[in-house]
Design an enzyme around this catalytic site. Structure first.
Site, PDB file in Angstrom:
ATOM      1  N   CYS A   1       0.822  -1.214   0.000  1.00  0.00           N
ATOM      2  CA  CYS A   1       0.000   0.000   0.000  1.00  0.00           C
ATOM      3  C   CYS A   1       0.856   1.264   0.000  1.00  0.00           C
ATOM      4  CB  CYS A   1      -0.955   0.008   1.187  1.00  0.00           C
ATOM      5  SG  CYS A   1      -0.146  -0.035   2.801  1.00  0.00           S
TER       6      CYS A   1
ATOM      7  N   HIS B   1      -1.680   1.465   7.369  1.00  0.00           N
ATOM      8  CA  HIS B   1      -2.081   1.385   5.965  1.00  0.00           C
ATOM      9  C   HIS B   1      -1.956   2.776   5.346  1.00  0.00           C
ATOM     10  CE1 HIS B   1      -4.218   0.055   2.383  1.00  0.00           C
ATOM     11  NE2 HIS B   1      -5.048   1.084   2.518  1.00  0.00           N
TER      12      HIS B   1
END
Length: 323
Positions: free
Chosen positions: A13, A268
């Site tokens: 990510c 994230h």
């Protein structure tokens, strides 16, 4: 629309978010399209700019909502950029940029890449006893601004953070430097003065810090950042070492935000990017891409009660009137 996602290929990510910021910047892709293609297959597989170009073409020519960056990720693994690990977006950006620059063979493209991203500063070191001063010119790729002052008080706005980053710092006690004129260690005043700002300016909000403990802590408090930023109005005359013509071009507008959610150990990344061709905001969350508003982007300002919430980590500003 040109807004195409990237599949997550192993906790990628962070890499995906940075690739979107690079490839949505039409000034960067204008440089990328003019690279020298490596002559053989082995060199092609190991060349980061070439693999980025292939990924860009796949994103633009395909009909899918998302594509896989696995070939580029495999290329980066040769240079110890691993999958299935937690990366820091600021560090990974520097790694990617240096690999891109090193592997671009044309000097004129390297120069354009520097013009696009490199920040020019002048480091000053002045003895407080005899006033002798040394100066050194250097460059940076990001402005790593603190979110706390020296007393661990939170800074309230991006402008405050920038002013604090460029403040002079006294070097006293065990931090004193040796002065050749005085012949001994003396108190010094250390400062960084801004000389030149690039077309694309990246500001690193230092949300991960030690604060008062030995453990890295994430600062989640609210830190507003403006859509429009005039550096010549933010910094004082003493914090700049630039001509008036240079300062006149220091007017920026927000282009992208790389946001982090979660904790220091388990997080994230996603990217909010304003399309330069459509002037619309998109959220790039790995393979999922959706159109958003500026109000959605403002949700990344942060909130002290939301320790797992999404907070801006890298701010990417672009010059309004590039030279």
């Amino acid at each position: 629309t040109g807004a195409v996602g990237l599949y997550n290929v192993g906790q990628s990510c962070c890499l995906n978010s940075l690739l979107q910021v690079f490839l949505m910047n039409t000034r960067f892709t204008g440089i990328l399209r003019r690279i020298t293609v490596p002559p053989c297959d082995v060199q092609k597989r190991r060349n980061v700019p070439y693999q980025m170009l292939l990924l860009l073409e796949e994103m633009q020519c395909g009909k899918r909502k998302a594509v896989s960056p696995i070939a580029l990720a495999s290329c980066l693994s040769v240079y110890r950029v691993k999958l299935f690990v937690q990366h820091d977006a600021a560090q990974l950006f520097l790694t990617l940029w240096n690999l891109i620059k090193k592997q671009m063979k044309k000097p004129e493209l390297v120069e354009e890449l520097n013009d696009l991203y490199a920040i020019g500063v002048q480091e000053h070191l002045a003895c407080q006893k005899c006033s002798s001063e040394s100066k050194r010119n250097s460059s940076m790729l990001t402005l790593p601004v603190p979110l706390l002052d020296s007393s661990f008080h939170t800074l309230k706005t991006l402008e405050e953070c920038l002013q604090y980053f460029f403040r002079p710092e006294e070097l006293t006690d065990h931090n004193m430097c040796f002065c050749e004129q005085c012949g001994r260690k003396t108190p010094f005043l250390q400062s960084i003065k801004l000389v030149h700002l690039p077309q694309t300016l990246i500001i690193h909000l230092k949300r991960f810090c030690f604060e008062k403990s030995a453990y890295i802590h994430k600062l989640s408090h609210c830190l507003p950042f403006p859509q429009d930023l005039d550096f010549s109005a933010v910094l004082t005359a003493n914090q700049c070492q630039a001509a008036d013509s240079e300062k006149a071009a220091w007017k920026y507008e927000i282009f992208a935000v790389v946001a982090h959610s979660g904790s220091t150990n388990c997080g994230h990344y996603c990217a909010y990017i304003r399309s330069l061709t459509e002037c619309k905001w998109y959220c790039f969350n790995d393979s999922e891409v959706c159109q958003v508003s500026w109000d959605d982007v403002k949700c990344t300002f942060g909130h002290s009660n939301l320790h797992w919430g999404e907070t801006a980590y890298l701010l990417v500003y672009m010059k309004k009137h590039p030279q």
